[in-house]
Scaffold this motif. Structure first.
Motif, PDB file in Angstrom:
ATOM      1  N   ILE A   1       0.848  -1.189   0.000  1.00 57.12           N
ATOM      2  CA  ILE A   1       0.000   0.000   0.000  1.00 57.12           C
ATOM      3  C   ILE A   1       0.890   1.247   0.000  1.00 57.12           C
ATOM      4  O   ILE A   1       2.022   1.210   0.474  1.00 57.12           O
ATOM      5  N   ASP A   2       0.359   2.334  -0.554  1.00 55.96           N
ATOM      6  CA  ASP A   2       1.115   3.582  -0.672  1.00 55.96           C
ATOM      7  C   ASP A   2       0.482   4.633   0.230  1.00 55.96           C
ATOM      8  O   ASP A   2      -0.630   5.102  -0.021  1.00 55.96           O
ATOM      9  N   LEU A   3       1.214   4.994   1.281  1.00 52.62           N
ATOM     10  CA  LEU A   3       0.747   6.003   2.230  1.00 52.62           C
ATOM     11  C   LEU A   3       1.640   7.236   2.180  1.00 52.62           C
ATOM     12  O   LEU A   3       1.756   7.966   3.162  1.00 52.62           O
ATOM     13  N   SER A   4       2.261   7.484   1.029  1.00 50.68           N
ATOM     14  CA  SER A   4       3.258   8.548   0.917  1.00 50.68           C
ATOM     15  C   SER A   4       2.724   9.975   1.012  1.00 50.68           C
ATOM     16  O   SER A   4       3.542  10.899   1.080  1.00 50.68           O
ATOM     17  N   PRO A   5       1.392  10.226   1.015  1.00 53.41           N
ATOM     18  CA  PRO A   5       0.966  11.589   1.339  1.00 53.41           C
ATOM     19  C   PRO A   5       1.445  12.021   2.728  1.00 53.41           C
ATOM     20  O   PRO A   5       1.542  13.210   3.016  1.00 53.41           O
ATOM     21  N   ALA A   6       1.756  11.049   3.577  1.00 51.57           N
ATOM     22  CA  ALA A   6       2.366  11.335   4.885  1.00 51.57           C
ATOM     23  C   ALA A   6       3.867  11.164   4.778  1.00 51.57           C
ATOM     24  O   ALA A   6       4.353  10.292   4.059  1.00 51.57           O
ATOM     25  N   ALA A   7       4.612  12.006   5.483  1.00 48.00           N
ATOM     26  CA  ALA A   7       6.067  11.887   5.514  1.00 48.00           C
ATOM     27  C   ALA A   7       6.548  11.432   6.885  1.00 48.00           C
ATOM     28  O   ALA A   7       7.747  11.352   7.123  1.00 48.00           O
ATOM     29  N   GLU A   8       5.596  11.137   7.783  1.00 50.56           N
ATOM     30  CA  GLU A   8       5.986  10.714   9.124  1.00 50.56           C
ATOM     31  C   GLU A   8       5.134   9.519   9.555  1.00 50.56           C
ATOM     32  O   GLU A   8       3.908   9.507   9.382  1.00 50.56           O
ATOM     33  N   LEU A   9       5.816   8.511  10.102  1.00 50.25           N
ATOM     34  CA  LEU A   9       5.161   7.295  10.579  1.00 50.25           C
ATOM     35  C   LEU A   9       5.653   7.004  11.987  1.00 50.25           C
ATOM     36  O   LEU A   9       6.854   7.052  12.244  1.00 50.25           O
ATOM     37  N   TRP A  10       4.724   6.691  12.895  1.00 56.79           N
ATOM     38  CA  TRP A  10       5.084   6.347  14.269  1.00 56.79           C
ATOM     39  C   TRP A  10       4.688   4.904  14.549  1.00 56.79           C
ATOM     40  O   TRP A  10       3.547   4.503  14.282  1.00 56.79           O
ATOM     41  N   PHE A  11       5.623   4.132  15.069  1.00 55.67           N
ATOM     42  CA  PHE A  11       5.307   2.795  15.570  1.00 55.67           C
ATOM     43  C   PHE A  11       4.912   2.935  17.044  1.00 55.67           C
ATOM     44  O   PHE A  11       5.764   3.118  17.904  1.00 55.67           O
TER      45      PHE A  11
END
Length: 229
Positions: A160-170
């Motif tokens: 899946i492509d979620l690249s509109p976001a530039a930040e991801l938190w685990f």
């Protein structure tokens, strides 16, 4: 353990193309230490702490589950509430336009979904069917769509492509570094013009913070030992 020797032995057995080779900037990992008012006694370092860290270092996941099963869920709940507070502040101030949150337990995902509902939330977990899965990704990719994507690490970690976001938190971590590395790539592609940032959330002052540090080091180590010479 012997990364230089392993890299040397692997020469000639494969051809690897990294994200950099195809013009994609890989994400930068860091530990995000969350502060809560009070840590439960179960989460403080005790005589078993070193056994947990040793098990994580050697990949003995059965031993880890024996030590961390109940604590892992409790930690996830505490981190979820702290993440909601931190994310609200950044989203309200406009410091983050869109944010991807990844977790392990469904009840932790539900806390995130409910807590950030005001910003618009969509997501994918093990309960999500194929049609709903596609709809969630399409909604998040719209400029005026939901600002928060909440995903289960394995269910939303590939294709899946979620690249509109530039930040991801685990919010929670997997014991398998590959799962984390793969999920982090959801916010990277050729159209991503910003540096992708990945934060591994951990409770400050607890063993969770030490585990997060080991995990981020392992993700980096896996990449380094496979780099062509």
């Amino acid at each position: 353990k012997n990364e230089d020797e392993l890299r040397e032995r692997l020469k000639g057995f494969g051809l690897r193309r990294t994200q950099k080779d195809v013009g994609i900037q890989p994400p930068i990992f860091s530990v995000f230490a969350l502060t809560v008012d009070k840590l439960p006694p179960e989460l403080r370092e005790d005589p078993e702490a070193q056994a947990v860290l040793d098990a994580f270092e050697t990949g003995e996941t059965k031993s880890l589950e024996m030590h961390l099963g109940p604590i892992r869920r409790l930690t996830g709940h505490m981190k979820a509430h702290a993440v909601v507070a931190a994310a609200k502040e950044l989203l309200e101030d406009g410091q983050i336009d869109k944010l991807v949150l990844m977790a392990w337990h469904v009840d932790v995902l539900d806390i995130l979904w409910t807590g950030l509902a005001q910003f618009g939330v969509t997501g994918i977990d093990g309960r999500t069917g194929p049609m709903a899965r596609d709809a969630a990704v399409k909604a998040f990719r719209k400029a005026l769509g939901p600002r928060v994507f909440v995903g289960q690490i394995t269910a939303a970690g590939e294709a899946i492509d979620l690249s509109p976001a530039a930040e991801l938190w685990f919010v929670e971590s997997s014991f398998v570094p590959k799962d984390m590395s793969q999920a982090a790539m959801r916010i990277t592609n050729h159209s991503q013009k910003r540096q992708a940032l990945v934060r591994v959330c951990a409770l400050a002052g607890s063993i969770d913070e030490a585990l997060a540090a080991i995990l981020t080091r392992k993700v980096a180590s896996i990449s380094q030992r496979m780099e062509p010479q």
